[in-house]
Scaffold this active site. Structure first.
Site, short mmCIF file in Angstrom:
data_model
loop_
_atom_site.label_atom_id
_atom_site.label_comp_id
_atom_site.label_asym_id
_atom_site.label_seq_id
_atom_site.Cartn_x
_atom_site.Cartn_y
_atom_site.Cartn_z
CE LYS A 205 34.15 53.96 23.53
NZ LYS A 205 34.78 54.32 24.78
CD GLU A 211 40.75 39.95 19.54
OE1 GLU A 211 40.56 41.05 18.96
OE2 GLU A 211 41.52 39.81 20.49
N GLY A 265 34.44 50.88 27.45
CA GLY A 265 33.99 49.53 27.08
C GLY A 265 33.60 48.69 28.30
NE ARG A 266 38.57 49.62 32.23
CZ ARG A 266 39.27 50.22 31.28
NH1 ARG A 266 39.21 49.76 30.04
NH2 ARG A 266 40.03 51.26 31.53
CD GLU A 351 40.65 46.66 29.25
OE1 GLU A 351 41.13 45.75 28.57
OE2 GLU A 351 39.51 47.12 29.04
CG HIS A 382 36.27 20.72 46.89
ND1 HIS A 382 36.44 19.86 47.95
CD2 HIS A 382 35.06 21.30 47.07
CE1 HIS A 382 35.36 19.90 48.72
NE2 HIS A 382 34.50 20.78 48.21
CE LYS A 510 42.36 46.07 21.22
NZ LYS A 510 41.42 47.18 21.19
O1 F6P Z 1 40.79 44.88 25.49
C1 F6P Z 1 40.84 46.20 25.06
C2 F6P Z 1 39.52 46.68 24.68
O2 F6P Z 1 39.74 47.91 24.10
C3 F6P Z 1 38.53 46.76 25.86
O3 F6P Z 1 38.72 47.89 26.62
C4 F6P Z 1 37.24 46.70 25.15
O4 F6P Z 1 36.19 46.42 26.02
C5 F6P Z 1 37.52 45.60 24.15
O5 F6P Z 1 38.86 45.85 23.74
C6 F6P Z 1 36.59 45.54 22.97
O6 F6P Z 1 36.63 46.73 22.24
P1 F6P Z 1 35.48 47.08 21.21
O7 F6P Z 1 34.20 47.16 21.96
O8 F6P Z 1 35.89 48.38 20.62
O9 F6P Z 1 35.44 45.98 20.18
#
Ligand code: F6P
Length: 547
Positions: A205, A211, A265-266, A351, A382, A510
């Protein structure tokens, strides 16, 4: 409504009522009311939701619904659907429902549903082009593999749904998901791929997530090393609310798909973030997924609170978390293809509602989101179910299964479902002292043995569960199931008076990681942190090279 939720008359009545509920036992609640199953089961979106194995009476439900009213839930539902800026800390609407709506939804004078449709049409064309090899790799070969690079909401939803709907998958391309910045993830996936036939989708987003950018850059380097730097655009598409950054990265400008700041995002699966799903199972099935969600949206918006499945699920959660002190909630899919559902719901619920201040910034004096965990049944049986049956914690659980499997292996589905039904029955009824004793005597155990074993063999029961039964795991039912959980999460956020759509806590880690990365690169020992963190970093620095 200002003031703590605990001051509301319905909250106080529930506290009082909870004293009486100490005397409830599910075994009796179920036995004494033959109509309980009929009264407590509802069908919505093609799914059966059964709440008959909950520690509630008619009075409990009446009070919980009254609590929802006193928290203004109906008005909040309207605010959600109509695009009010209910994410106040970021001044944004939370319009995931518009991503699957057929009715216009106007935000700042613009019908956002038309924007959604435009982007989905671009996605449809893109998918067709990939399938027909009109869009192909730089050497002219068709794409056989697609790697989605993203994390959190840009990974969990598409990865979960793609796996859940494998029976609907097209013969090609194969989908892969890379999320972890641990190089083992990307290198493990790239190891099996041919750059000439690989397409990358970078989903982010913000297009700033550490990452995702690290993985996208390494994928770009891998590709350029094999095919040359000029080939990147052909092999990179992007999904983002920051299209300028995606173009600057080198994605093909014609393959940059947008979503908007009003999509959390979620909650973004239904937007362009669902592109890998559409590529894997086809646009028609992706549309069915969205239709299923829409059916649940309609139900959530229109059904009376007393018969509204996400409302009831949210309220039951509040009942256990805030009145019984339950700190965890188990999600137990009896379907191997739903095995990622607990991970998906962890982000969605934890979240969203893992918050400690109200919308107005006051510290809450009640518990909010529980720990969500789970695993596919029967594997979990199990592993951790022992604690569910006989541990000291009360852990309510959702049991999810499908009436019809997609495979034809004889005997497996009845065996799976026998476990599914047995577990909820066992959790509700338990095994009394008299039953355990009779069982041992029937096995002709000695008196001494019976006395010793008895306390260990008694199961208290009285553990609440929701049974969720899909006719079949198809796109429509899955869409409805996911939307059900989205709305349940929203209901709880309203009761707890928290903003479900921000995540400031995640930002702290972060920010620190960004600073730390620079420090890790240097040779000199660090001294800018607390003594514990300095010690750990310096240990790592001293040991990172083979000596
Ligand atoms: O984990 C925090 C977060 O901001 C989530 O809410 C989001 O889904 C994820 O990082 C990834 O963010 P982006 O889509 O901006 O890379």
């Amino acid at each position: 409504m200002t003031g703590s939720r605990t001051q509301l008359p319905a909250w106080q009545a529930l506290r009082e009522h909870h004293r009486a509920a100490q005397g409830f036992h599910l075994r009796e609640l179920i036995e004494r009311d033959a109509a309980r199953y009929e009264k407590c089961s509802f069908r919505s979106g093609g799914i059966l939701f059964d709440y008959s194995k909950h520690l509630v009476t008619d009075e409990t439900l009446r009070l919980l619904v009254e609590l929802a009213r006193q928290c203004d839930l109906p008005a909040w539902i309207e605010r959600l659907f109509s695009g009010e800026r209910i994410n106040t800390t970021e001044n944004r609407a939370a319009l995931h429902t518009a991503l699957r709506s057929q009715e216009p939804v106007v935000l700042d004078g613009r019908n956002v549903v038309a924007d959604v449709e435009d982007e989905l049409s671009r996605i449809r064309r893109f998918c067709e082009d990939v399938w027909n090899a009109k869009r192909h790799g730089s050497t002219g070969r068709a794409f056989t593999d697609v790697v989605n690079i993203g994390i959190g909401g840009s990974d969990l939803g598409p990865a979960f749904v793609t796996e859940a709907l494998v029976p609907y998958a097209r013969p090609h391309p194969r989908l892969h998901f890379v999320s972890n910045v641990d190089g083992a993830h990307l290198s493990g996936v790239l190891g099996d791929l041919d750059p000439e036939t690989t397409l990358f989708l970078v989903a982010s987003k913000t297009f700033t997530t550490l990452e995702t950018l690290a993985n996208a850059r390494s994928a770009r380097t891998w590709l350029a090393a094999k095919l040359g730097g000029g080939t990147v655009a052909r092999h990179f598409a992007a999904i983002t609310a920051n299209p300028a950054a995606a173009r600057e990265f080198g994605a093909d400008p014609d393959a940059v798909f947008e979503f908007w700041d009003w999509v959390g995002g979620r909650y973004s699966l239904w937007s362009a973030v669902g592109l890998p799903v559409a590529l894997a199972i086809g646009v028609q099935h992706f549309d069915a997924l969205r239709r299923g969600a829409r059916e649940m949206d309609e139900h959530f918006r229109r059904a009376p609170l007393e018969r509204n499945v996400p409302v009831l699920a949210g309220l039951l959660g509040v009942w256990y978390i805030d009145f019984f002190g339950a700190a965890a909630h188990a999600v137990l899919p009896y379907d191997q293809r739903l095995k990622r559902l607990p991970d998906y719901l962890q982000q969605l619920e934890m979240e969203s509602n893992g918050k400690r201040v109200t919308r107005d910034g006051a510290t809450v004096d009640y518990a909010t989101a529980p720990v969500i965990f789970g695993a596919a049944g029967t594997n979990g049986q199990h592993a951790f179910y022992q604690l569910l049956h006989q541990g000291t914690l009360l852990i309510p659980a959702d049991f999810i299964a499908c009436c019809r499997p997609h495979h034809a292996l004889e005997g497996h589905h009845p065996a799976l479902l026998a476990n599914y039904f047995a577990q909820t029955e066992a959790l509700a009824r338990g095994k009394t002292t008299a039953e355990a004793e009779a069982e041992m005597r029937a096995r002709r155990m000695t008196e001494d043995h019976v006395a010793k074993l008895l306390p260990h063999r008694v199961c208290p029961g009285n553990r609440p569960t929701t049974s969720i039964l899909l006719d079949q795991l198809d796109p429509h039912a899955l869409g409805a199931l996911i939307a059900f959980y989205e709305h349940k999460t929203f209901v709880q956020s309203v009761i707890w008076n928290v903003n479900a759509f921000d995540q400031w806590g995640v930002e702290l880690g972060k920010e620190l990681a960004g600073r730390l990365l620079t420090e890790l690169e240097g040779e000199a020992p660090v001294s800018s942190h607390d003594a514990s963190t300095n010690g750990l970093i310096n240990h790592f620095k001293a040991h990172r090279q083979h000596r």
